[in-house]
Design a protein around this motif. Sequence first.
Motif, PDB file in Angstrom:
ATOM      1  N   GLN A   2       0.835  -1.193   0.000  1.00 12.16           N
ATOM      2  CA  GLN A   2       0.000   0.000   0.000  1.00 12.16           C
ATOM      3  C   GLN A   2       0.872   1.246   0.000  1.00 12.16           C
ATOM      4  O   GLN A   2       1.771   1.390   0.818  1.00 12.16           O
ATOM      5  N   GLN A   5       0.161   7.963   1.132  1.00 12.96           N
ATOM      6  CA  GLN A   5      -0.114   9.193   0.417  1.00 12.96           C
ATOM      7  C   GLN A   5      -0.048  10.390   1.343  1.00 12.96           C
ATOM      8  O   GLN A   5      -0.388  10.290   2.519  1.00 12.96           O
ATOM      9  N   ARG A   7      -1.378  13.984   2.484  1.00 13.70           N
ATOM     10  CA  ARG A   7      -2.571  14.805   2.377  1.00 13.70           C
ATOM     11  C   ARG A   7      -2.440  16.043   3.238  1.00 13.70           C
ATOM     12  O   ARG A   7      -1.782  16.001   4.276  1.00 13.70           O
ATOM     13  N   GLU A   9      -4.368  18.746   5.549  1.00  9.70           N
ATOM     14  CA  GLU A   9      -5.615  19.003   6.248  1.00  9.70           C
ATOM     15  C   GLU A   9      -5.543  20.384   6.892  1.00  9.70           C
ATOM     16  O   GLU A   9      -4.536  20.717   7.512  1.00  9.70           O
ATOM     17  N   ILE A  12      -7.402  23.752  12.418  1.00 10.17           N
ATOM     18  CA  ILE A  12      -8.539  24.468  12.988  1.00 10.17           C
ATOM     19  C   ILE A  12      -8.041  25.757  13.629  1.00 10.17           C
ATOM     20  O   ILE A  12      -8.553  26.835  13.411  1.00 10.17           O
ATOM     21  N   ARG A  13      -7.000  25.638  14.427  1.00 11.15           N
ATOM     22  CA  ARG A  13      -6.389  26.821  15.022  1.00 11.15           C
ATOM     23  C   ARG A  13      -4.931  26.877  14.621  1.00 11.15           C
ATOM     24  O   ARG A  13      -4.237  25.882  14.660  1.00 11.15           O
ATOM     25  N   ARG A 348      -0.888  26.947   7.633  1.00 11.50           N
ATOM     26  CA  ARG A 348      -2.348  26.833   7.511  1.00 11.50           C
ATOM     27  C   ARG A 348      -2.820  25.386   7.466  1.00 11.50           C
ATOM     28  O   ARG A 348      -3.948  25.087   7.833  1.00 11.50           O
ATOM     29  N   ARG A 352      -0.696  15.032   6.655  1.00 11.73           N
ATOM     30  CA  ARG A 352      -1.043  13.702   7.157  1.00 11.73           C
ATOM     31  C   ARG A 352      -0.504  12.672   6.174  1.00 11.73           C
ATOM     32  O   ARG A 352      -0.578  12.857   4.972  1.00 11.73           O
ATOM     33  N   GLY A 354      -0.629   8.762   4.772  1.00 13.56           N
ATOM     34  CA  GLY A 354      -1.422   7.533   4.734  1.00 13.56           C
ATOM     35  C   GLY A 354      -2.902   7.788   4.772  1.00 13.56           C
ATOM     36  O   GLY A 354      -3.368   8.847   4.595  1.00 13.56           O
TER      37      GLY A 354
END
Lengths: 354, 532
Positions: A2, A5, A7, A9, A12-13, A348, A352, A354
């Motif tokens: 596998q 990857q 990513r 995100e 929030i703060r 900002r 992440r 996987g």
Amino acid sequence: MQLKQMRLEPRIRVPFVLVILAPVVSIVASFVLCAGLVAWSGASIFEAYGLLLKGALGSGFALSETFARATPLIFTGLAAAVAFKSRFWNIGAEGQLYAGALIITVLGTGMLDLHPGLIIPILVITSAVAGALMLLGPVLLKIHFGVDEVVTTLLLNFIVLLLVSLLLEGPLKDPMGLGWPQAEPVTEAAELPRLFQGLRLHAGLLLALLFSFIMWIVSIRTTLGYEMRAVGFNQKAARFAGMPVKRVMIITALISGGIAGIAGFSEVAGMKGNLTLDLSPGFGYTGIVVAMLAQLHPLGVIISASFVASIFVGADAMSRSAGVPSYIADVMVSVSLLCMLVSVLLVRFRIRWG
Amino acid sequence: MNVVKRSEIDISEKKPASEVVLRLRGITKVFGSLVANNDISLELKSGEVLALLGENGAGKTTLMNILFGHYIADSGSIEVFGRPIQQGSPHAAIELGIGMVHQHFTLADNLSVLDNVMLGTEPLWWFSSNRRAGRLKLEQLGERFGLRVKPNARVAELSIGERQRVEILKALYRNAQILILDEPTAVLTPQETDTFFETLKKLVSGGLSLIFISHKMQEVLAISDRVAVLNEGRLVSELKTADASETELAQSMIGRSIELPERKTLKAGKPILKLKSITVMPEDGRSALSSVSLDICAREIVGIAGVSGNGQSTIADLITGLVEPRSGTLELHGEVVNNFSPRNMLQKKVGRIPEDRHSQGLIGDMTLAENSISECYQDPQFSSYGWQNKLNCQSFAENIVSKFDVRGYSPNSPVRLLSGGNMQKLILGRVLSGNPQLILANQPGRGLDVGAAAYVHEQLLAARENGAAILLISEDLEELLQIADRIAVIHRGRLSESYPRESISISQLGLLMTGQQKKSITNNHAIEADAS
């Protein structure tokens, strides 16, 4: 197997530490990344960087040179920051700078014979008006016909520069200039005073700091600043809420052009003394980098302009002593901007796997 | 709701319960502090329609996006036909026979139906595409499942229902065995929904297994074999549709009981807004209005129903002051409005709740306080000699926050952190604190959970009691029938006359939404009299 990857995100703060840390880390990263280039040119990395720092900050003379270089960058950086914050992409600070320089060459080389306390404010205002007028056309074209201001402001740079070239070969040519394409020097009354005896640092810096501070106050404390931010963040919502979006854009453009115009006055009256074709080694364009590095913050512009100026001044010193080409300064400034853009992203967002 | 009776389309009796085609185990997905999916385990059997029921934000779409490979679950596994699926790859999901029909269509408007269907199915380095085989396959699929489309028609020319058919064909073309339908009926009229359910029936008898995502109870009861209810990211119940009752499902979906807002009968006052044969040309992507007339009186809510894109947003823009009519007049309080600008409309006491909170209503990067004054920042209490009065601004926002129950953040936080419901409350507070005499509420309940929507409706009804005239534009017919006094229907830029709520049913509204005339569809004498 596998594949993992990456990513992004959104956070929030955003921790305040990261906001401060981002520019510092990107500057350090640019030094690290450029170390290879320095080594390639045959110099010792630590010695070369030592020379760079010393050349930029190591003495009174070095500091004077750095801040004298930072002065026009604060103006042009501020011009870009103000416009960009309202999503008006003014790429024409270079042309506006020359327009400001041109008008004070006309007025300040003898046409107005006034007391310094009178003539300097007049020249500041007229250079600002000249710079602002340079943007009036692009902003009106954008509002009424949707013409892309990136194109119009960029092309105006060449038009102004060629106009200056024409005038320096013609009506504005200094008869005492030994045939060089340069204008007459401004009168003594119109000159910006030096801040220290024997050093080139001049009162233009104070003017630049003052304008940065004013723009900061305007942005956070005034109704106009509120409108400018609203239009920049979300023009559609600003229009919906009944804000005069077009008027705000025109005012923003005029302020931006005006500040860039004053850079021209500051350079002629404080630094060079007269208008030449090499008055600005691309201050207008570098101003864009300065504004981006400052994340469009009016006070941040002071810091980022000082950084960029110290790299340029320091790299000159480094190239003289260590034989590293001074073009390394351009690479470092560009790399630091790229690092900055990445670090803004990382402030900002969070990565992440996987 | 005018939907097909369950008995007509129920196929579960014909087929014995069979193998499990899809198995989700312990799916968990967290976004920041929000747990979108919390340990969800589900099974889908072959030839079954599984309904996924839940409010907006319950985690339905997130779960399906994980299944289709748009997101990767933080934990949990997925098996398709007994084989584990590689998460995070839509390609892998398609390979294994999963097809998804998104709520918002993913079609290229300027390409033909055939191109849209074939797009991405052929290797890019071939010199020519095998269109003949593609067309043949598409026609066969259309024949088999009753999904008739013209392969050469451009998607832009198709109706919404036809576009949905193309979306389904796209999935079938890729040999989908499991079809996920995300809120497929949201864009359809009640009549189109009936046809659509016929299609689903054919798909199931053709051997497909379906996951039907919805928040509409009646549709779920009508079409599904089993229901799984999600609430705040958890699977709260899973049962056979035959054993389910509407109230029971509603309870588990909402997790609490919601009272419908009380609606007093009021006598309408004098007219506040008069639209007289207003015509607007289609421009800037706006749909046109032709000769629209409408009166709204004080203490009255007038609803406009219609399938989106038929001109209702142009009416909203008109009253917002963003567009000027080509001909016709708009009167406010008996005065003709000549100056169409948002500023002027605000000064004439028009409050506006926009359709899109994020792009139009609020400025995400500015604070709650700054957003709360965005329509009145020039008032002397907020601005004197160009200086902004931060203290007044702050207390104004605090007032709205406490009065309208905006939760979670201080007035100095950026608005983008708020949830949709809290954003809507902030907008509502901003609008109502201006004491508007006319309120434009454009899709005020869209995307809100039942509780927040009920709150918004309650506030609108309260404003109505206080004497405001309210124009409610909505695609949600139940919302309209719940709070509007009169309802008009817009179709292709033409507004029907308005009908009192008591005299019109959802199915009649549905027919009007497809452009049929009221007279030809009704046999209700009371309405005949009213319509004349």
